[in-house]
Design an enzyme around this catalytic site. Sequence first.
Site, PDB file in Angstrom:
ATOM      1  N   GLU A 169       0.872  -1.172   0.000  1.00  0.00           N
ATOM      2  CA  GLU A 169       0.000   0.000   0.000  1.00  0.00           C
ATOM      3  C   GLU A 169       0.914   1.229   0.000  1.00  0.00           C
ATOM      4  O   GLU A 169       1.803   1.326   0.851  1.00  0.00           O
ATOM      5  CB  GLU A 169      -0.852  -0.040   1.278  1.00  0.00           C
ATOM      6  CG  GLU A 169      -1.894   1.038   1.322  1.00  0.00           C
ATOM      7  CD  GLU A 169      -2.726   0.986   2.602  1.00  0.00           C
ATOM      8  OE1 GLU A 169      -2.646  -0.004   3.360  1.00  0.00           O
ATOM      9  OE2 GLU A 169      -3.451   1.971   2.829  1.00  0.00           O
ATOM     10  N   ARG A 184       4.614 -12.667  10.073  1.00  0.00           N
ATOM     11  CA  ARG A 184       5.342 -11.426   9.828  1.00  0.00           C
ATOM     12  C   ARG A 184       6.704 -11.484  10.480  1.00  0.00           C
ATOM     13  O   ARG A 184       6.910 -12.207  11.455  1.00  0.00           O
ATOM     14  CB  ARG A 184       4.614 -10.248  10.472  1.00  0.00           C
ATOM     15  CG  ARG A 184       3.362  -9.830   9.838  1.00  0.00           C
ATOM     16  CD  ARG A 184       2.688  -8.791  10.717  1.00  0.00           C
ATOM     17  NE  ARG A 184       3.127  -7.455  10.404  1.00  0.00           N
ATOM     18  CZ  ARG A 184       2.536  -6.681   9.511  1.00  0.00           C
ATOM     19  NH1 ARG A 184       1.486  -7.094   8.845  1.00  0.00           N
ATOM     20  NH2 ARG A 184       2.985  -5.464   9.279  1.00  0.00           N
ATOM     21  N   LYS A 215       4.289   0.754   9.269  1.00  0.00           N
ATOM     22  CA  LYS A 215       4.440   2.042   8.589  1.00  0.00           C
ATOM     23  C   LYS A 215       3.853   3.174   9.416  1.00  0.00           C
ATOM     24  O   LYS A 215       4.372   4.279   9.422  1.00  0.00           O
ATOM     25  CB  LYS A 215       3.786   1.985   7.214  1.00  0.00           C
ATOM     26  CG  LYS A 215       4.701   1.371   6.178  1.00  0.00           C
ATOM     27  CD  LYS A 215       4.028   1.307   4.829  1.00  0.00           C
ATOM     28  CE  LYS A 215       3.004   0.205   4.824  1.00  0.00           C
ATOM     29  NZ  LYS A 215       2.399  -0.013   3.510  1.00  0.00           N
TER      30      LYS A 215
HETATM   31  P1  ATP Z   1       2.525  -2.018   7.932  1.00  0.00           P
HETATM   32  O1  ATP Z   1       1.920  -2.574   9.169  1.00  0.00           O
HETATM   33  O2  ATP Z   1       3.992  -1.808   8.040  1.00  0.00           O
HETATM   34  O3  ATP Z   1       1.802  -0.834   7.401  1.00  0.00           O
HETATM   35  P2  ATP Z   1       1.181  -3.474   5.973  1.00  0.00           P
HETATM   36  O4  ATP Z   1       0.900  -4.910   6.002  1.00  0.00           O
HETATM   37  O5  ATP Z   1       0.023  -2.584   6.200  1.00  0.00           O
HETATM   38  O6  ATP Z   1       2.390  -3.179   6.902  1.00  0.00           O
HETATM   39  P3  ATP Z   1       1.406  -3.346   3.157  1.00  0.00           P
HETATM   40  O7  ATP Z   1       1.969  -2.299   2.290  1.00  0.00           O
HETATM   41  O8  ATP Z   1      -0.048  -3.603   3.086  1.00  0.00           O
HETATM   42  O9  ATP Z   1       1.824  -2.992   4.630  1.00  0.00           O
HETATM   43  O10 ATP Z   1       2.212  -4.699   2.981  1.00  0.00           O
HETATM   44  C1  ATP Z   1       2.547  -5.284   1.755  1.00  0.00           C
HETATM   45  C2  ATP Z   1       2.880  -6.727   1.986  1.00  0.00           C
HETATM   46  O11 ATP Z   1       3.967  -6.840   2.902  1.00  0.00           O
HETATM   47  C3  ATP Z   1       1.716  -7.468   2.605  1.00  0.00           C
HETATM   48  O12 ATP Z   1       1.562  -8.682   1.898  1.00  0.00           O
HETATM   49  C4  ATP Z   1       2.129  -7.708   4.018  1.00  0.00           C
HETATM   50  O13 ATP Z   1       1.601  -8.902   4.479  1.00  0.00           O
HETATM   51  C5  ATP Z   1       3.645  -7.750   3.923  1.00  0.00           C
HETATM   52  N1  ATP Z   1       4.269  -7.327   5.186  1.00  0.00           N
HETATM   53  C6  ATP Z   1       4.120  -6.160   5.838  1.00  0.00           C
HETATM   54  N2  ATP Z   1       4.810  -6.141   6.979  1.00  0.00           N
HETATM   55  C7  ATP Z   1       5.453  -7.327   7.069  1.00  0.00           C
HETATM   56  C8  ATP Z   1       6.346  -7.924   8.023  1.00  0.00           C
HETATM   57  N3  ATP Z   1       6.711  -7.300   9.118  1.00  0.00           N
HETATM   58  N4  ATP Z   1       6.796  -9.174   7.764  1.00  0.00           N
HETATM   59  C9  ATP Z   1       6.437  -9.817   6.640  1.00  0.00           C
HETATM   60  N5  ATP Z   1       5.612  -9.319   5.709  1.00  0.00           N
HETATM   61  C10 ATP Z   1       5.115  -8.087   5.907  1.00  0.00           C
HETATM   62 MG    MG Z   2      -1.693  -3.391   4.686  1.00  0.00          MG
END
Ligand code: ATP
Ligand code: MG
Length: 560
Positions: free
Chosen positions: A34, A259, A269
């Site tokens: 995102e 994760r 983020k």
């Molecule tokens: P954040 O909590 O940092 O905002 P998010 O999941 O909202 O993370 P996205 O941009 O939606 O951020 O994530 C893109 C991809 O990265 C998703 O498939 C998510 O599952 C994966 N992802 C995000 N954080 C992690 C992590 N700490 N470990 C492994 N995969 C991750």
């Molecule tokens: Mg997300």
Amino acid sequence: METENKTNFIRDIIEEDLRTNKNNSIVHTRFPPEPNGCLHIGHAKAFCLNFGIAEDYNGLCNLRFDDTNPIKEEEEYVESIKEDIRWVGFDWEDRLYFASDYFDKLYEFALKLIKDGKAYVCHLSPDEIREYRGTLTEPGKNSPYRDRSIEENLELFEKMKTGEFKNGECVLRAKIDMASPNINMRDPIMYRIIHAEHHRTGDKWCIYPSYDFTHGQSDSIEKITYSLCSLEFENHRPLYDWFIENLEIFPSRQIEFARLNLTYTVLSKRKLRELVEENYVTDWDDPRMPTLSGLRRRGYTPQSIRNFCDRIGLSKADSTVDIALLEYFIREELNRTAPRVMAVLKPLKVVIDNYPDDFEEELDAVNNPEDPDAGTRKVPFSKVIYIEKDDFMEDPPKKFFRLAPGREVRLRYAYFIKCESLIKDEQTGEITELHCTYDPESRGGKSPDGRKVKATLHWVSSKHAVEAEVRLYDKLFTKANPDETGEGKDFKSNVNPNSFEIIKNCKLEPSLKNAKLGTRFQFERLGYFYVDPDSTKEKLVFNRIVTLRDEWAKIQKRNR
Ligand code: ATP
Ligand code: MG
């Protein structure tokens, strides 16, 4: 280091599918960020997995921006995310997509569900929707709008689209089961009204699809065979499958993995954004940040990040990885590849009284003892040199073996020197200069007669020295789990106030004069350093990537 551990439960599933020729043996994955912030090392775990699996099984991996929220997302993050993925070493070729490219298609999908009696426009307020949803232990209640006719729903949804309602006035919901034990199945929201410009579709839409109504369908449109995502989406999987089944579209399969969590680090983020916006760090690429831009700025290499991601592997259960393991991988790589040089961060002047006044000579120094092909270089030596302040003590305790009055030590690649006297600032009492003698017979640092010294110091010749600014970093948080806080405080109360130190007027050996931006060195005894982009022709700036202490080895030893 152990050999790469590449087997995992996702690969097992894929290999079984390949054996049975499911999906015609096509392996197609995607990475769906995102664009609401920069990528961090947790995202690297996810995209190394997605791109890595595609590579290994002769498949493809798409990059798809999950840009359904017009309010939080910004174009600049799209570019930074692309740059970060490329930097780590992956390529989506011509397969760059945006969920917003599918808004028309998703709208048609919504119409189909309405026409099939499987979706309805609901006028409950957001608070009421929450109230009607029930809890983990109690079932929800049906919305009074649940039994609207198909015609009425089509009409109202059209009005939602054409902007006749205000934000929050109504939503489109899937009609599934308000009593489902899985709360995600209790008539989830498919569309909400947001009167806002979108970074790609402008003002074309004022209704935006929810994550759940977008993600699986986007996977399906792109014919993704394996939709790999983190564990928090496990409870969404029945809904993911419900939309695909009821829309009768390509059956992408969602598989969840744990994760990455790292000690002394936050990986979200939202939290990283708070650190930036509230000036705890300079920006997203502050070298203390766990963002890929921060790690790059610090001096990490793409290879070290890929090695780390391979090593941590995959699991179905949440766990926390020690940050020492990440540091291990950059240290292990730079130990093999980084040229050694001498640099004095906090200089103390040393005059060698019995060395000829205007004489200078060049001594041979080994560039990298781990790499026989790296050869040697010449390092100039003269009467006045600098050593590290910390390498001298006027009144040393028992375990201090470095320089002290009357004591002899080796200068690396140079000579044995002995401290004869010292000069202090009369006002402050600070030691400003040492006077030493050298043994001309010990050239190259070799003992002339078998006598031993207990320490070898690094040094830089005063008149040949290049000046530089050096930036030292420590962990950004003082607690292994930054979310462990006192009452009423948040993770920011655990920010380490001593995580950043700037040292000006460091003295470097002259071979570093033309050190190129982005190159890495080992400063002997001090760690691995990276030429920061803040460097100019006049002034070099170095970041310390890591020290030489292998914390990971210590942890391993303790665990055995
Ligand atoms: P954040 O909590 O940092 O905002 P998010 O999941 O909202 O993370 P996205 O941009 O939606 O951020 O994530 C893109 C991809 O990265 C998703 O498939 C998510 O599952 C994966 N992802 C995000 N954080 C992690 C992590 N700490 N470990 C492994 N995969 C991750
Ligand atoms: Mg997300």
